[in-house]
Design a protein around this motif. Structure first.
Motif, PDB file in Angstrom:
ATOM      1  N   LYS A 199       0.647  -1.200   0.122  1.00 51.11           N
ATOM      2  CA  LYS A 199      -0.068  -0.118  -0.240  1.00 51.11           C
ATOM      3  C   LYS A 199       0.666   1.574  -0.491  1.00 51.11           C
ATOM      4  O   LYS A 199       0.431   1.949  -0.598  1.00 51.11           O
ATOM      5  CB  LYS A 199      -0.963   0.015   1.118  1.00 51.11           C
ATOM      6  N   LYS A 212      -3.359   1.706   8.551  1.00 53.65           N
ATOM      7  CA  LYS A 212      -2.896   0.469   7.457  1.00 53.65           C
ATOM      8  C   LYS A 212      -2.054  -0.135   7.030  1.00 53.65           C
ATOM      9  O   LYS A 212      -0.783   0.793   7.035  1.00 53.65           O
ATOM     10  CB  LYS A 212      -3.836   1.142   5.646  1.00 53.65           C
ATOM     11  N   GLY A 262      -9.932  -5.916   5.453  1.00 54.96           N
ATOM     12  CA  GLY A 262     -10.375  -5.115   6.672  1.00 54.96           C
ATOM     13  C   GLY A 262      -9.169  -5.563   7.589  1.00 54.96           C
ATOM     14  O   GLY A 262      -9.018  -4.972   8.191  1.00 54.96           O
ATOM     15  N   GLU A 301     -18.699   3.963  -2.343  1.00 56.45           N
ATOM     16  CA  GLU A 301     -17.051   3.310  -3.011  1.00 56.45           C
ATOM     17  C   GLU A 301     -17.157   2.371  -3.923  1.00 56.45           C
ATOM     18  O   GLU A 301     -18.289   1.958  -4.312  1.00 56.45           O
ATOM     19  CB  GLU A 301     -16.867   2.010  -1.931  1.00 56.45           C
TER      20      GLU A 301
END
Ligand code: ADP
Length: 368
Positions: free
Chosen positions: A96, A136, A144, A177
């Motif tokens: 990420k 994150k 999640g 989303e």
């Protein structure tokens, strides 16, 4: 295909149609794709040598999930076996921090973010962007897991203490989303599916509607952005581009999945060509199929395990009474909160299709 979960299981069905031999690297002999007879080898996708040995004799390697040794894929590619997606592109789905930084540097819209190594970094980020802050984990998160919303320094410290590299992100007010599925051949051709509207709860996709109930211009922007970014990073196969729409109307890239994706399951019944067929076609660099929908509205609801053993299997006959419900169960142990299946309903009205799919899912869970 490295991995043998439900995505491999549904890709296996497409492989049967096309007479393509799809071998899978499975974690156990009760993985969903193994249970339906996919030729398999047992091995850990994070074990470089297990993946390299598996690839030997394959014409091309692709993935069921991204928790795979990138080094192994690079070695396989150097050895002359194509890997789709390219391991360099795959980093955008595996890391990420790398993805956020690289997209930001290239001018693509992403949520405000920063690498945080210490609580002081989270505090500094919160001073600029406010609490709560979304933390994150940079690698190995999914559904999640590895996403934490922290309200202050103590909570932030507890999260950072777990170790690993963390990214702080502004907690956004989301209007909705979206996900755009792109199927892209390594040689360049690509097609996109109509924009999917996804609803997440506790970090897990719960339900979706296709086409998304947003303006046509936003749908166009989402498709254009997805196509452009997938081409720019050189990804191929099915690529799901997950996006946020903020209440301020901004369209931001959240993350990529470089394989068939949960947001595309409704394409099995809902589109002329399913994502699983188009994934195989893209991976093999074959002509791609039409992504048009076959109904005005397509809805899908995930079936999550209730913790009661075999509840969905027991309740299946009752759920099959729901008119028009296409039920898919993955043969997984029904652990609480785990994705164990999905239900798709086609219709003319998205709310009505969604209501019917929810109804079938409730019956499967024993709630009705
Ligand atoms: P994963 O990689 O585990 O799927 P995501 O980054 O997609 O994690 O986050 C999971 C969900 O958490 C998102 O779909 C969204 O609903 C919520 N979320 C993630 N980041 C933010 C954010 N910055 N602001 C608000 N909600 C967020």
């Amino acid at each position: 295909m490295v991995g043998a979960g439900q995505l491999a299981r549904m890709t296996h069905r497409a492989a049967v149609d096309l007479a393509v031999r799809l071998d899978v690297l499975a974690a156990t002999d009760s993985d969903p794709a193994v249970l339906v007879g996919a030729p398999h080898r047992i091995g850990d996708p994070l074990d470089e040598s297990a993946v390299v040995v598996f690839a030997d004799g394959c014409d091309v390697i692709t993935l069921d999930h991204e928790l795979v040794s990138n080094e192994a894929l690079q070695r396989i590619q150097r050895g002359g076996i194509p890997v789709v997606p390219d391991p360099m592109a795959l980093r955008f789905a595996q890391d990420k921090l790398f993805a956020r930084s690289e997209l930001h540097a290239r001018g693509y819209p992403v949520p405000p973010f920063a690498r945080v190594d210490a609580v002081a970094d989270v505090e500094a980020f919160a001073t600029e962007h406010g609490w709560p802050v979304v933390l994150k984990v940079s690698t190995m998160g999914y559904d999640g897991r590895g996403v934490e919303i922290v309200a202050g320094t103590e909570e932030a410290a507890a999260v950072l203490n777990r170790g690993g590299i963390w990214v702080a992100e502004e907690m956004l007010d989301l209007e909705c989303e979206l996900a755009v599925l792109v199927a892209r051949r390594p040689s360049g051709d690509s097609v996109t599916y109509p924009v999917v509207e996804t609803v997440q709860r506790d970090g897990i996709c719960r339900e979706l509607v296709m086409p998304a109930r947003v303006s046509e211009s936003l749908q166009r922007d989402a498709v254009d952005l997805a196509t452009e970014v997938v081409t720019a990073i050189g990804a191929a196969g099915i690529v799901a581009v997950e996006m946020f729409v903020t209440t301020g109307g901004e369209l931001l890239i959240n993350e990529f999945a470089m394989r068939p994706h949960n947001s595309g399951h409704a394409t099995i019944e809902g589109a002329v060509t399913s994502q699983f067929h188009n994934h195989l076609r893209a991976v093999l660099d074959w002509p791609l199929g039409s992504t048009s929908l076959v109904a005005p509205a397509v809805a899908m609801v995930n079936v999550l395990g209730t913790g009661a053993e075999s509840a969905a299997m027991r309740n299946l006959p009752a759920a099959l009474e729901v008119e028009g419900a296409s039920i898919h169960l993955y043969g997984k142990e029904e652990r609480l909160g785990r994705k164990i299946g999905h239900v798709t309903v086609l219709g003319t009205d998205p709310d009505e299709a969604l209501a019917r799919a929810r109804n079938a899912v409730e019956i499967l869970g024993g709630f009705q």
